[in-house]
Write an enzyme that holds these catalytic residues in place. Sequence first.
Site, short mmCIF file in Angstrom:
data_model
loop_
_atom_site.label_atom_id
_atom_site.label_comp_id
_atom_site.label_asym_id
_atom_site.label_seq_id
_atom_site.Cartn_x
_atom_site.Cartn_y
_atom_site.Cartn_z
N ARG A 15 -0.66 -8.05 -17.46
CA ARG A 15 -0.89 -7.71 -18.88
C ARG A 15 0.37 -7.76 -19.75
NH1 ARG A 15 -6.27 -7.72 -20.27
NH2 ARG A 15 -7.50 -6.39 -18.91
N ARG A 40 -10.41 -1.67 -17.93
CA ARG A 40 -10.93 -2.66 -16.99
C ARG A 40 -10.18 -2.59 -15.66
NH1 ARG A 40 -13.56 -7.01 -18.74
NH2 ARG A 40 -14.07 -7.17 -16.53
N HIS A 70 0.89 -4.01 -10.92
CA HIS A 70 -0.14 -5.05 -11.14
C HIS A 70 -0.45 -5.17 -12.64
CE1 HIS A 70 -3.57 -7.59 -10.49
NE2 HIS A 70 -4.37 -6.74 -11.12
N SER A 73 0.84 -1.20 0.00
CA SER A 73 0.00 0.00 0.00
C SER A 73 0.88 1.25 0.00
CB SER A 73 -0.96 0.01 1.20
OG SER A 73 -0.22 0.00 2.40
N ASN A 133 -0.93 4.78 -9.98
CA ASN A 133 0.10 4.74 -8.95
C ASN A 133 1.00 3.52 -9.16
OD1 ASN A 133 -0.84 2.47 -7.31
ND2 ASN A 133 -2.54 3.82 -6.68
N GLN A 193 -10.35 9.67 -22.02
CA GLN A 193 -10.15 9.17 -23.38
C GLN A 193 -10.84 10.04 -24.41
OE1 GLN A 193 -11.25 5.06 -23.86
NE2 GLN A 193 -10.30 4.94 -25.87
N ARG A 228 -9.50 -1.20 -12.45
CA ARG A 228 -10.35 -0.31 -11.66
C ARG A 228 -9.63 0.37 -10.53
NH1 ARG A 228 -13.74 -5.51 -10.38
NH2 ARG A 228 -11.61 -6.24 -10.63
C1 LIG Z 1 -5.38 -13.19 -19.78
C2 LIG Z 1 -6.57 -12.36 -19.46
C3 LIG Z 1 -7.80 -12.70 -19.98
C4 LIG Z 1 -8.93 -11.94 -19.67
N1 LIG Z 1 -10.11 -12.28 -20.22
C5 LIG Z 1 -11.22 -11.59 -19.91
C6 LIG Z 1 -12.48 -11.95 -20.47
O1 LIG Z 1 -12.62 -12.88 -21.22
N2 LIG Z 1 -13.57 -11.21 -20.11
C7 LIG Z 1 -13.47 -10.17 -19.25
O2 LIG Z 1 -14.49 -9.55 -18.93
N3 LIG Z 1 -12.28 -9.77 -18.75
C8 LIG Z 1 -11.16 -10.45 -19.06
N4 LIG Z 1 -9.96 -10.07 -18.55
C9 LIG Z 1 -9.90 -8.88 -17.71
C10 LIG Z 1 -9.72 -9.26 -16.24
O3 LIG Z 1 -10.77 -10.07 -15.77
C11 LIG Z 1 -9.65 -7.99 -15.37
O4 LIG Z 1 -10.86 -7.29 -15.47
C12 LIG Z 1 -8.54 -7.07 -15.78
O5 LIG Z 1 -7.35 -7.78 -16.09
C13 LIG Z 1 -8.25 -6.10 -14.65
O6 LIG Z 1 -7.54 -6.82 -13.66
P1 LIG Z 1 -7.86 -6.64 -12.13
O7 LIG Z 1 -9.30 -6.84 -11.81
O8 LIG Z 1 -6.88 -7.53 -11.40
O9 LIG Z 1 -7.38 -5.11 -11.93
P2 LIG Z 1 -8.02 -3.97 -11.08
O10 LIG Z 1 -9.43 -3.74 -11.44
O11 LIG Z 1 -7.10 -2.80 -11.20
O12 LIG Z 1 -7.97 -4.51 -9.61
C14 LIG Z 1 -6.70 -4.68 -8.95
C15 LIG Z 1 -6.87 -5.70 -7.86
O13 LIG Z 1 -7.76 -5.18 -6.86
C16 LIG Z 1 -8.55 -6.24 -6.35
N5 LIG Z 1 -9.96 -5.95 -6.66
C17 LIG Z 1 -10.42 -5.03 -7.55
N6 LIG Z 1 -11.75 -5.01 -7.55
C18 LIG Z 1 -12.14 -5.94 -6.67
C19 LIG Z 1 -13.40 -6.40 -6.26
N7 LIG Z 1 -14.55 -5.91 -6.74
N8 LIG Z 1 -13.45 -7.38 -5.32
C20 LIG Z 1 -12.31 -7.90 -4.81
N9 LIG Z 1 -11.08 -7.53 -5.18
C21 LIG Z 1 -10.99 -6.55 -6.10
C22 LIG Z 1 -8.08 -7.52 -7.01
O14 LIG Z 1 -7.06 -8.10 -6.19
C23 LIG Z 1 -7.48 -7.03 -8.30
O15 LIG Z 1 -6.52 -7.90 -8.85
C24 LIG Z 1 -8.82 -10.81 -18.84
C25 LIG Z 1 -7.57 -10.45 -18.34
C26 LIG Z 1 -6.46 -11.20 -18.64
C27 LIG Z 1 -5.11 -10.76 -18.09
#
Ligand SMILES: Cc1cc2nc3c(=O)[nH]c(=O)nc-3n(C[C@H](O)[C@H](O)[C@H](O)COP(=O)(O)OP(=O)(O)OC[C@H]3O[C@@H](n4cnc5c(N)ncnc54)[C@H](O)[C@@H]3O)c2cc1C
Length: 270
Positions: free
Chosen positions: A215, A107, A210, A83, A204, A116, A109
Amino acid sequence: MKHDIIVSEPIVYLIGRPQFDLDTLAIFLQNEGVEWRRSAGATQAEEIIETAGRICYMSYSERQSPRTNTAYIFNLIAQGHESVLEHVSWTFILTNVSRAFTHQLVRHRVGFSFSQLSQQYHDESDAQFLMPMLVDHLPEAKQVWRSAMETAQQAYHDLMTQLEATFDAEGAQMSPTERRRAIRSASRSVMPNATATKIVVTANARAIRHFLTVRGSIPGDEEMRRVASAILQQMQVEAPALFADFHIQTLSDNSPIVIKAELETKHHES
Ligand SMILES: Cc1cc2nc3c(=O)[nH]c(=O)nc-3n(C[C@H](O)[C@H](O)[C@H](O)COP(=O)(O)OP(=O)(O)OC[C@H]3O[C@@H](n4cnc5c(N)ncnc54)[C@H](O)[C@@H]3O)c2cc1C
């Protein structure tokens, strides 16, 4: 109407970076009656992170270990005390990227902010299109792809022209601005994923780490790998200790891939 095809690298402009106010920190340290031994060569971002970490334990004066700033940051990351990495952010403009790419990017968040180029406020008649490198290498595929882009752009142009001529804004009780938005919204629905866009991204250090992890190393996602590599290159200048566990390798087609190593192996280096 232009049919502008871009076959090139994404461009990452770094326009905002952390600024460390050493004078104000000195007042804090003086008020607290403690001293801080600084490491030579740490960047402003790295010093902000070290400060945030040290304040958790007030590890100043005799409580300060001989660790360098680099070793201190490696330790924070190795301990999972991440953090602290949220206190430094950078702002980038990304161009030469496709809307397919930005749809995936937004995506993310947590720890990211985005602004954009709008397809409602911006006329896309002269939009450019990002040709995937895979298509660029195959003459027949290239022809199919070009033809699809030209058809889409022509359709956009034709829809804009028809709707401009026929859409009755008064009947729909819309202001001129909303009428324009409605026409562009309807017309943009035929624009392809390859449409070039521009996006401002602020993130950040924890969020960037991450993003690079999940990615940067997907072999089949070349555009994502290219953006991740370009961001990593900038980060390794801005805050080498924060990104020392990542490096860039080259695949057989010469495109980059971001690899994350185990930080523990570097833990005691400085
Ligand atoms: C190889 C690959 C394939 C993918 N395929 C698809 C697909 O087919 N369809 C699709 O819709 N998306 C897909 N995605 C997108 C993926 O599901 C994530 O939405 C995207 O990579 C953002 O990652 P994240 O949620 O870890 O990141 P962030 O949204 O930045 O979140 C960072 C971290 O915060 C925590 N976090 C965030 N929000 C929450 C929450 N609500 N509850 C609990 N913990 C949370 C988690 O630890 C998360 O890793 C794909 C991604 C990858 C890398």
